[in-house]
Scaffold this motif. Structure first.
Motif, PDB file in Angstrom:
ATOM      1  N   TYR A 113      -2.795 -15.412   0.806  1.00  0.00           N
ATOM      2  CA  TYR A 113      -1.902 -14.329   0.399  1.00  0.00           C
ATOM      3  C   TYR A 113      -2.671 -13.227  -0.316  1.00  0.00           C
ATOM      4  O   TYR A 113      -2.477 -12.042  -0.040  1.00  0.00           O
ATOM      5  CB  TYR A 113      -0.788 -14.879  -0.502  1.00  0.00           C
ATOM      6  CG  TYR A 113       0.282 -13.857  -0.782  1.00  0.00           C
ATOM      7  CD1 TYR A 113       1.193 -13.514   0.200  1.00  0.00           C
ATOM      8  CD2 TYR A 113       0.354 -13.217  -2.012  1.00  0.00           C
ATOM      9  CE1 TYR A 113       2.164 -12.568  -0.032  1.00  0.00           C
ATOM     10  CE2 TYR A 113       1.323 -12.263  -2.258  1.00  0.00           C
ATOM     11  CZ  TYR A 113       2.231 -11.942  -1.265  1.00  0.00           C
ATOM     12  OH  TYR A 113       3.181 -10.990  -1.495  1.00  0.00           O
ATOM     13  N   SER A 146      -4.329  -5.405   3.206  1.00  0.00           N
ATOM     14  CA  SER A 146      -3.334  -4.459   3.722  1.00  0.00           C
ATOM     15  C   SER A 146      -3.623  -3.044   3.221  1.00  0.00           C
ATOM     16  O   SER A 146      -3.352  -2.071   3.919  1.00  0.00           O
ATOM     17  CB  SER A 146      -1.925  -4.897   3.328  1.00  0.00           C
ATOM     18  OG  SER A 146      -1.751  -4.804   1.939  1.00  0.00           O
ATOM     19  N   PHE A 147      -4.218  -2.927   2.017  1.00  0.00           N
ATOM     20  CA  PHE A 147      -4.618  -1.594   1.525  1.00  0.00           C
ATOM     21  C   PHE A 147      -5.654  -0.971   2.461  1.00  0.00           C
ATOM     22  O   PHE A 147      -5.587   0.206   2.793  1.00  0.00           O
ATOM     23  CB  PHE A 147      -5.241  -1.718   0.128  1.00  0.00           C
ATOM     24  CG  PHE A 147      -4.231  -1.902  -0.962  1.00  0.00           C
ATOM     25  CD1 PHE A 147      -3.682  -0.803  -1.599  1.00  0.00           C
ATOM     26  CD2 PHE A 147      -3.836  -3.158  -1.360  1.00  0.00           C
ATOM     27  CE1 PHE A 147      -2.755  -0.962  -2.611  1.00  0.00           C
ATOM     28  CE2 PHE A 147      -2.916  -3.331  -2.371  1.00  0.00           C
ATOM     29  CZ  PHE A 147      -2.380  -2.233  -3.005  1.00  0.00           C
ATOM     30  N   ILE A 205       1.359   2.415   6.145  1.00  0.00           N
ATOM     31  CA  ILE A 205       1.626   1.265   5.272  1.00  0.00           C
ATOM     32  C   ILE A 205       2.327   0.171   6.055  1.00  0.00           C
ATOM     33  O   ILE A 205       1.978  -1.010   5.970  1.00  0.00           O
ATOM     34  CB  ILE A 205       2.466   1.711   4.062  1.00  0.00           C
ATOM     35  CG1 ILE A 205       1.589   2.529   3.127  1.00  0.00           C
ATOM     36  CG2 ILE A 205       3.061   0.517   3.340  1.00  0.00           C
ATOM     37  CD1 ILE A 205       2.362   3.238   2.057  1.00  0.00           C
ATOM     38  N   SER A 221       0.629  -3.411   6.767  1.00  0.00           N
ATOM     39  CA  SER A 221       1.116  -4.716   6.297  1.00  0.00           C
ATOM     40  C   SER A 221       1.421  -5.632   7.467  1.00  0.00           C
ATOM     41  O   SER A 221       1.216  -6.844   7.372  1.00  0.00           O
ATOM     42  CB  SER A 221       2.310  -4.566   5.361  1.00  0.00           C
ATOM     43  OG  SER A 221       3.256  -3.715   5.908  1.00  0.00           O
ATOM     44  N   TYR A 245      -0.652  -9.734   8.214  1.00  0.00           N
ATOM     45  CA  TYR A 245      -0.117 -11.084   8.396  1.00  0.00           C
ATOM     46  C   TYR A 245      -1.037 -11.924   9.282  1.00  0.00           C
ATOM     47  O   TYR A 245      -1.106 -13.141   9.140  1.00  0.00           O
ATOM     48  CB  TYR A 245       1.289 -11.048   8.997  1.00  0.00           C
ATOM     49  CG  TYR A 245       2.324 -10.608   7.990  1.00  0.00           C
ATOM     50  CD1 TYR A 245       2.859 -11.507   7.093  1.00  0.00           C
ATOM     51  CD2 TYR A 245       2.720  -9.289   7.911  1.00  0.00           C
ATOM     52  CE1 TYR A 245       3.782 -11.109   6.144  1.00  0.00           C
ATOM     53  CE2 TYR A 245       3.630  -8.876   6.964  1.00  0.00           C
ATOM     54  CZ  TYR A 245       4.156  -9.789   6.088  1.00  0.00           C
ATOM     55  OH  TYR A 245       5.057  -9.381   5.136  1.00  0.00           O
ATOM     56  N   ILE A 285       7.247  -5.291   4.889  1.00  0.00           N
ATOM     57  CA  ILE A 285       6.822  -4.626   3.650  1.00  0.00           C
ATOM     58  C   ILE A 285       7.330  -5.379   2.430  1.00  0.00           C
ATOM     59  O   ILE A 285       6.664  -5.445   1.409  1.00  0.00           O
ATOM     60  CB  ILE A 285       7.298  -3.167   3.640  1.00  0.00           C
ATOM     61  CG1 ILE A 285       6.646  -2.430   4.806  1.00  0.00           C
ATOM     62  CG2 ILE A 285       6.953  -2.484   2.332  1.00  0.00           C
ATOM     63  CD1 ILE A 285       7.024  -0.998   4.916  1.00  0.00           C
ATOM     64  N   TYR A 342       7.559  -8.578   1.952  1.00  0.00           N
ATOM     65  CA  TYR A 342       6.705  -9.714   1.607  1.00  0.00           C
ATOM     66  C   TYR A 342       5.342  -9.269   1.086  1.00  0.00           C
ATOM     67  O   TYR A 342       4.678 -10.010   0.378  1.00  0.00           O
ATOM     68  CB  TYR A 342       6.506 -10.636   2.820  1.00  0.00           C
ATOM     69  CG  TYR A 342       7.786 -11.260   3.336  1.00  0.00           C
ATOM     70  CD1 TYR A 342       8.761 -11.705   2.465  1.00  0.00           C
ATOM     71  CD2 TYR A 342       8.005 -11.413   4.698  1.00  0.00           C
ATOM     72  CE1 TYR A 342       9.925 -12.268   2.934  1.00  0.00           C
ATOM     73  CE2 TYR A 342       9.164 -11.987   5.178  1.00  0.00           C
ATOM     74  CZ  TYR A 342      10.125 -12.408   4.289  1.00  0.00           C
ATOM     75  OH  TYR A 342      11.279 -12.969   4.765  1.00  0.00           O
ATOM     76  N   LEU A 343       4.893  -8.088   1.497  1.00  0.00           N
ATOM     77  CA  LEU A 343       3.593  -7.569   1.019  1.00  0.00           C
ATOM     78  C   LEU A 343       3.819  -6.149   0.515  1.00  0.00           C
ATOM     79  O   LEU A 343       3.442  -5.186   1.166  1.00  0.00           O
ATOM     80  CB  LEU A 343       2.570  -7.559   2.167  1.00  0.00           C
ATOM     81  CG  LEU A 343       1.937  -8.871   2.592  1.00  0.00           C
ATOM     82  CD1 LEU A 343       1.078  -8.655   3.835  1.00  0.00           C
ATOM     83  CD2 LEU A 343       1.071  -9.452   1.498  1.00  0.00           C
ATOM     84  N   PRO A 344       4.436  -5.994  -0.641  1.00  0.00           N
ATOM     85  CA  PRO A 344       4.888  -4.656  -1.045  1.00  0.00           C
ATOM     86  C   PRO A 344       3.831  -3.819  -1.761  1.00  0.00           C
ATOM     87  O   PRO A 344       4.129  -2.715  -2.196  1.00  0.00           O
ATOM     88  CB  PRO A 344       6.037  -4.979  -2.005  1.00  0.00           C
ATOM     89  CG  PRO A 344       5.641  -6.262  -2.624  1.00  0.00           C
ATOM     90  CD  PRO A 344       4.818  -7.018  -1.615  1.00  0.00           C
ATOM     91  N   TYR A 345       2.600  -4.333  -1.891  1.00  0.00           N
ATOM     92  CA  TYR A 345       1.660  -3.700  -2.833  1.00  0.00           C
ATOM     93  C   TYR A 345       1.211  -2.316  -2.395  1.00  0.00           C
ATOM     94  O   TYR A 345       1.140  -1.399  -3.202  1.00  0.00           O
ATOM     95  CB  TYR A 345       0.477  -4.633  -3.061  1.00  0.00           C
ATOM     96  CG  TYR A 345       0.961  -6.022  -3.385  1.00  0.00           C
ATOM     97  CD1 TYR A 345       1.602  -6.277  -4.602  1.00  0.00           C
ATOM     98  CD2 TYR A 345       0.882  -7.056  -2.465  1.00  0.00           C
ATOM     99  CE1 TYR A 345       2.123  -7.522  -4.893  1.00  0.00           C
ATOM    100  CE2 TYR A 345       1.391  -8.308  -2.744  1.00  0.00           C
ATOM    101  CZ  TYR A 345       2.012  -8.534  -3.961  1.00  0.00           C
ATOM    102  OH  TYR A 345       2.541  -9.759  -4.229  1.00  0.00           O
ATOM    103  N   THR A 346       0.899  -2.148  -1.091  1.00  0.00           N
ATOM    104  CA  THR A 346       0.506  -0.805  -0.643  1.00  0.00           C
ATOM    105  C   THR A 346       1.646   0.172  -0.822  1.00  0.00           C
ATOM    106  O   THR A 346       1.437   1.311  -1.235  1.00  0.00           O
ATOM    107  CB  THR A 346       0.114  -0.789   0.852  1.00  0.00           C
ATOM    108  OG1 THR A 346       0.511  -1.989   1.455  1.00  0.00           O
ATOM    109  CG2 THR A 346      -1.346  -0.554   1.027  1.00  0.00           C
ATOM    110  N   ALA A 347       2.846  -0.280  -0.497  1.00  0.00           N
ATOM    111  CA  ALA A 347       3.995   0.612  -0.624  1.00  0.00           C
ATOM    112  C   ALA A 347       4.197   1.001  -2.080  1.00  0.00           C
ATOM    113  O   ALA A 347       4.407   2.170  -2.397  1.00  0.00           O
ATOM    114  CB  ALA A 347       5.250  -0.067  -0.077  1.00  0.00           C
TER     115      ALA A 347
END
Lengths: 97, 536
Positions: free
Chosen positions: A19, A26-27, A45, A49, A53, B205, B207-212
């Motif tokens: 995770y 993802s950045f 974005i 993301s 996965y 997004i 589940y992986l909200p960090y960039t947003a």
């Protein structure tokens, strides 16, 4: 190594490590999509993301397939640390490539 | 971890399955039922008979009703019935309260509708586990990812695809389960990958909200705001006057002047060329009712698109002039929409819907047999822990047979609870969970899990037949009416319950045969041991 410790370490590497790496990566994906494909910020974005996965999936499988548990954990920690340190380069997305 | 990659994958497959199997089964089963969400809602609401009016006349009636009763509202909404939902309603806002009125086939507003969650209960349980706000959607996401991992590792476990595919040994029950597991797995690989991947990407997004969060002040909402096309906001200034619309409506004197009826005839003519299927419109929204620059948005039914966003056309409300509509979405946003649409399968005509339903059931059977195989294998192996073995063996009964029982009870509760009972929607939900809990108690109380399996399947089968019996006794008028109107959606629930009843009965029978054969084997070995002792 004790078998239970081994399984516990691998599970931690798979779930938390997977995770952390996918969240960090993802950045980078978003940054790459934003600059190379000229996508809108929000779109970059979203695609970033979605792509990360697959990284989670790969790290998860690798955590249970790799031979040396400790080396793999060390690698994951080092890799995440590098990703964290380089984060200011890619966040916010508007940074130059 | 093990000697070879394949062996590690088998290990991973086993433990992913054991740990998340019950959760996956619950999500898969309720999700499979959700292919028929509007149909189930309709089945559970006796007043929802099929509506055979033309769209034109329904739109005309809706607008005249709205302009009479909701003249001061700023926005109107009309939901037109599809064959699946048979729901025709209009909606507007009065102050902060949302008003909804439903109509029936005879243009009369339906008073006192049956209060029920209907098919939405299964649908919401499918992705929130009744824990919305408490992380339910995150758990569902974890389950989806686990299923993807289980599929991947499962492929490594059964690498002899063709051999496995053509092997089914029905005589030996234990072999039969493993063979069936492999067969179902191979058949459902594409389906499961599509379902799980789209399930994850719906909330990609979230589940992986960090960039947003790092790039947008409002996080995921900010992203959605940017990538989902919207219309420019309306500046409502000038009220519409009689000259602005071609339909003449008698106007009463102030202070209250009902707004004129939109120029729908003109608009319907226009969309006729573009949307050629019968009954193409699913929803109509009028924004800025009564103002000159008011606009009307027509949403097409989702039967013609794989995406979860149907086509929309925008017109000026009172002149019928076409306006520039919504922009096209970008490719990644469309990918997400198409995955979303595939997941919900609103596009599927009835035959395909049943095919998807069958694949869903096969997926449930895949998960269920997987968990049963674990128990049988573990019983044979030397390293068994009696506590976990009993937990999984009995938990399987509660998770699989119990959920089936609970779901059928939900239908029965809906049919038996009186129409006017307050809070009946919640009572139905409570019945579902009570029955599920009772099934768990029963499973753990029975010493032999096989007997618990048999009894719960037999009871579930009886409940299926009972549902049909209730329908025949209490809702005879509705059945006759539906036969006269050829309402296939409602009528197909009866054979569906009968077939489920037969399948469950067959399963119970199969298990009871197995129990008696096992007992015979035991007795035989005991008597032979006894004989041997006697000989000595």
């Amino acid at each position: 190594m004790n078998k239970n410790v081994d399984v516990a370490l691998r599970s931690i590497a798979a779930i938390l490590g997977g995770y952390a790496v996918s969240a960090l990566i993802s950045f980078y994906f978003a940054f790459i999509f934003f600059h190379t494909l000229n996508q809108q910020e929000g779109v970059a974005i979203l695609s970033g993301s979605m792509a990360s996965y697959f990284v989670f999936f790969a790290v998860f499988i690798a955590s249970f397939a790799i031979k040396h548990t400790v080396k793999w954990c060390a690698f994951l920690i080092a890799f995440s640390a590098t990703l964290v340190l380089a984060l200011p380069l890619v966040s916010p997305l508007s940074n130059p490539l | 971890m093990k000697a070879t990659f394949r062996k590690s994958m088998i290990w991973l497959h086993t433990y992913l399955g054991v740990i998340l199997g019950w959760l996956l089964f619950a999500i898969f089963f309720t999700g499979t039922l959700s292919y028929f969400t509007p149909e189930i809602t309709r089945y559970l609401m006796p007043e929802r008979a099929s509506i055979s009016q033309s769209q034109q006349s329904m739109i005309a009636h809706s607008f005249s009703y709205l302009s009479k009763h909701a003249g001061e509202a700023e926005q109107w909404r009309i939901a037109l019935p599809s064959e699946r939902s048979a729901r025709w309603s209009v909606q507007w806002r009065e102050g902060k309260q949302r008003q909804t009125v439903t109509f029936d086939d005879k243009f009369a507003s339906v008073e006192n509708e049956t209060e029920t969650k209907g098919g939405l209960f299964f649908r919401n349980f499918h992705y929130t586990l009744q824990l919305r706000g408490y992380g339910g959607r995150y758990i569902a996401g974890i389950a989806a990812m686990a299923m993807l991992l289980a599929i991947f590792t499962g492929i490594y476990t059964h690498r002899r695809f063709f051999k496995d595919f053509f092997t089914l040994r029905p005589q030996k029950l234990k072999k039969w389960t493993t063979d069936f597991h492999a067969l179902a797995g191979i058949l459902t690989i594409p389906f499961c990958i599509m379902i799980c991947l789209s399930g994850i990407f719906i909330y990609a997004i979230m589940y992986l909200p960090y960039t947003a969060n790092a790039n947008f002040e409002r996080g995921e909402r900010g992203v959605n705001r940017q990538i989902i096309p919207s219309l420019p906001s309306l500046q409502l200034e000038e009220k519409v006057t009689g000259n602005d619309h071609s339909v003449n409506v008698p106007r009463s004197t102030p202070p209250f002047t009902p707004p004129p009826v939109p120029n729908y005839a003109h608009i319907l003519e226009k969309i006729d060329d573009q949307w050629r299927e019968p009954n193409p419109i699913a929803r109509i929204t009028v924004e800025g009712v009564g103002y000159k620059n008011s606009r009307i948005i027509l949403e097409r039914s989702k039967a013609t698109t794989v995406s979860n966003r149907a086509d929309r056309l925008v017109f000026e409300t009172y002149t019928g002039k076409p306006l520039k509509g919504y922009d096209d979405e970008t490719v990644p946003a469309q990918i997400r929409r198409i995955l979303y649409g595939l997941h919900q399968a609103n596009f599927a005509p009835i035959g395909m819907r049943w095919l998807l339903f069958g694949l869903g059931i096969l997926g449930c059977a895949l998960i269920a047999t997987g968990n049963i195989i674990w128990v049988t294998q573990r019983k044979k192996s030397a390293k068994q822990n009696p506590f976990t073995l009993a937990l999984v063996e009995k938990g399987n009964v509660a998770a699989i047979a119990g959920l089936i029982l609970a779901s059928v009870s939900f239908f029965i509760a809906n049919k038996l609870i009186g129409h006017d009972v307050t809070g009946r929607a919640q009572l139905e939900v409570n019945t579902f969970f009570t029955v599920w809990a009772l099934s768990a108690v029963h499973a753990f109380w029975r010493a032999n899990a096989a007997i618990a399996w048999k009894e719960q399947f037999a009871f579930a089968s009886a409940l299926c037949f009972f549902t049909v019996a209730i329908e025949l006794v209490l809702f005879r008028d509705r059945i006759i009416n539906s036969m006269l109107n050829v309402d296939s959606v409602y009528l197909s629930f009866i054979p569906a319950f009968l077939i489920s009843g037969v399948i469950l009965y067959w399963a119970a029978k199969k298990i009871s045969l197995r129990i008696s054969s096992e007992q015979n084997v035991k007795e035989n070995t005991e008597t032979s041991a006894f004989v041997k002792k006697g000989q000595q």
